[in-house]
Design a protein around this motif. Structure first.
Motif, PDB file in Angstrom:
ATOM      1  N   HIS A   1       0.834  -1.203   0.000  1.00  0.00           N
ATOM      2  CA  HIS A   1       0.000   0.000   0.000  1.00  0.00           C
ATOM      3  C   HIS A   1       0.866   1.249   0.000  1.00  0.00           C
ATOM      4  O   HIS A   1       0.414   2.324   0.373  1.00  0.00           O
ATOM      5  N   PHE A   2       2.085   1.120  -0.411  1.00  0.00           N
ATOM      6  CA  PHE A   2       3.075   2.193  -0.348  1.00  0.00           C
ATOM      7  C   PHE A   2       2.767   3.291  -1.364  1.00  0.00           C
ATOM      8  O   PHE A   2       2.721   3.041  -2.565  1.00  0.00           O
ATOM      9  N   ARG A   3       2.520   4.504  -0.871  1.00  0.00           N
ATOM     10  CA  ARG A   3       2.295   5.668  -1.737  1.00  0.00           C
ATOM     11  C   ARG A   3       3.273   6.755  -1.324  1.00  0.00           C
ATOM     12  O   ARG A   3       3.058   7.446  -0.333  1.00  0.00           O
TER      13      ARG A   3
ATOM     14  N   THR B   1      10.104  10.379  -2.141  1.00  0.00           N
ATOM     15  CA  THR B   1      10.131   8.963  -2.528  1.00  0.00           C
ATOM     16  C   THR B   1       9.782   8.027  -1.371  1.00  0.00           C
ATOM     17  O   THR B   1       9.818   6.807  -1.535  1.00  0.00           O
ATOM     18  N   GLY B   2       9.442   8.568  -0.218  1.00  0.00           N
ATOM     19  CA  GLY B   2       9.158   7.733   0.937  1.00  0.00           C
ATOM     20  C   GLY B   2       7.855   8.102   1.615  1.00  0.00           C
ATOM     21  O   GLY B   2       7.113   8.968   1.159  1.00  0.00           O
ATOM     22  N   VAL B   3       7.579   7.422   2.736  1.00  0.00           N
ATOM     23  CA  VAL B   3       6.371   7.660   3.518  1.00  0.00           C
ATOM     24  C   VAL B   3       6.761   7.936   4.962  1.00  0.00           C
ATOM     25  O   VAL B   3       7.532   7.185   5.566  1.00  0.00           O
TER      26      VAL B   3
ATOM     27  N   LEU C   1      10.029   1.304  -1.119  1.00  0.00           N
ATOM     28  CA  LEU C   1       9.128   0.161  -1.015  1.00  0.00           C
ATOM     29  C   LEU C   1       9.873  -1.139  -0.786  1.00  0.00           C
ATOM     30  O   LEU C   1       9.523  -1.927   0.096  1.00  0.00           O
ATOM     31  N   ASP C   2      10.926  -1.397  -1.577  1.00  0.00           N
ATOM     32  CA  ASP C   2      11.598  -2.699  -1.528  1.00  0.00           C
ATOM     33  C   ASP C   2      12.941  -2.685  -0.811  1.00  0.00           C
ATOM     34  O   ASP C   2      13.475  -3.738  -0.484  1.00  0.00           O
ATOM     35  N   GLU C   3      13.498  -1.509  -0.570  1.00  0.00           N
ATOM     36  CA  GLU C   3      14.825  -1.438   0.041  1.00  0.00           C
ATOM     37  C   GLU C   3      14.801  -0.905   1.462  1.00  0.00           C
ATOM     38  O   GLU C   3      15.847  -0.663   2.059  1.00  0.00           O
ATOM     39  N   ASP C   4      13.615  -0.726   2.008  1.00  0.00           N
ATOM     40  CA  ASP C   4      13.499  -0.217   3.365  1.00  0.00           C
ATOM     41  C   ASP C   4      12.171  -0.671   3.940  1.00  0.00           C
ATOM     42  O   ASP C   4      11.285  -1.131   3.209  1.00  0.00           O
TER      43      ASP C   4
END
Length: 211
Positions: free
Chosen positions: A8-10, A33-35, A56-59
């Motif tokens: 659900h990363f936006r 680029t992050g949340v 999303l995939d590296e953190d």
């Protein structure tokens, strides 16, 4: 949590502070680029805890602390494959938070389970507080130092009811119901916060699959 199965990363969020009567809000931290989520003020109003996921995939979501006077940010927790979020300062200077470090999924889907953990002010001395089958989330500290949180209880009932309010002492002892553990309505009691100077709590009543 986006740590393992669900996505659900936006990205593109900011941590802002708004002083009443002043506009616009002041941006403390922005990440296109992050949340950034779950800000929590320290008791003295000098620091802010929050969860931050930079990719999303590296953190994954982990705990950070920002000092308002200097703007300095320090990372408290780390590690791929699980997420730490919804932090709150405890009266002894430690931190209580929700985390997927228990590495469980709910019984009816691939949703990762969050249980409650505590750490010291530096992010060390990590200790698990709740050992629940499904979620224990959104811990908040009341005026008398008790911690109130939402617990999803599967025992002797279907997967739908209820997600009631529970309470514990700040050290994790004395875990018991706070409100509506044996009621079929409301289905979910979420995001509870104590009303300062009273024994009352304000919360959101909602359904199991509704926002």
């Amino acid at each position: 949590s986006d740590a393992q199965n669900e996505r659900h990363f936006r990205p593109n969020s900011a941590l802002c502070m708004w002083t009443l009567g002043e506009e616009p809000p002041r941006t403390l931290l922005a990440d296109p680029t992050g949340v950034i989520r779950d800000p929590a003020m320290s008791w003295d109003g000098q620091r802010v805890l929050f969860a931050w996921k930079k990719s999303l995939d590296e953190d994954d979501y982990h705990l950070y602390e920002l000092t308002l006077a200097s703007g300095q940010i320090r990372q408290l927790t780390s590690g791929l494959g699980f997420a730490d979020y919804e932090p709150a300062y405890l009266p002894n200077g430690h931190i209580v938070f929700a985390s997927t470090r228990c590495v469980q999924t709910v019984d009816c889907w691939w949703t990762e389970v969050s249980n409650l953990y505590t750490c010291d002010a530096e992010g060390g001395s990590l200790r698990r507080l709740s050992f629940d089958q499904v979620h224990a989330v959104y811990p908040q500290v009341l005026d008398d130092s008790r911690v109130v949180y939402t617990r999803w209880d599967y025992n002797d009932r279907t997967q739908m009811w209820p997600q009631a309010l529970f309470q514990m002492n700040a050290d994790g002892t004395g875990q018991t119901e706070f409100y509506k553990n044996n009621s079929w309505f409301p289905t979910t009691v979420a995001h509870a916060r104590g009303i300062p100077g009273t024994e009352k709590v304000m919360a959101v009543f909602t359904g199991h699959h509704t926002a």
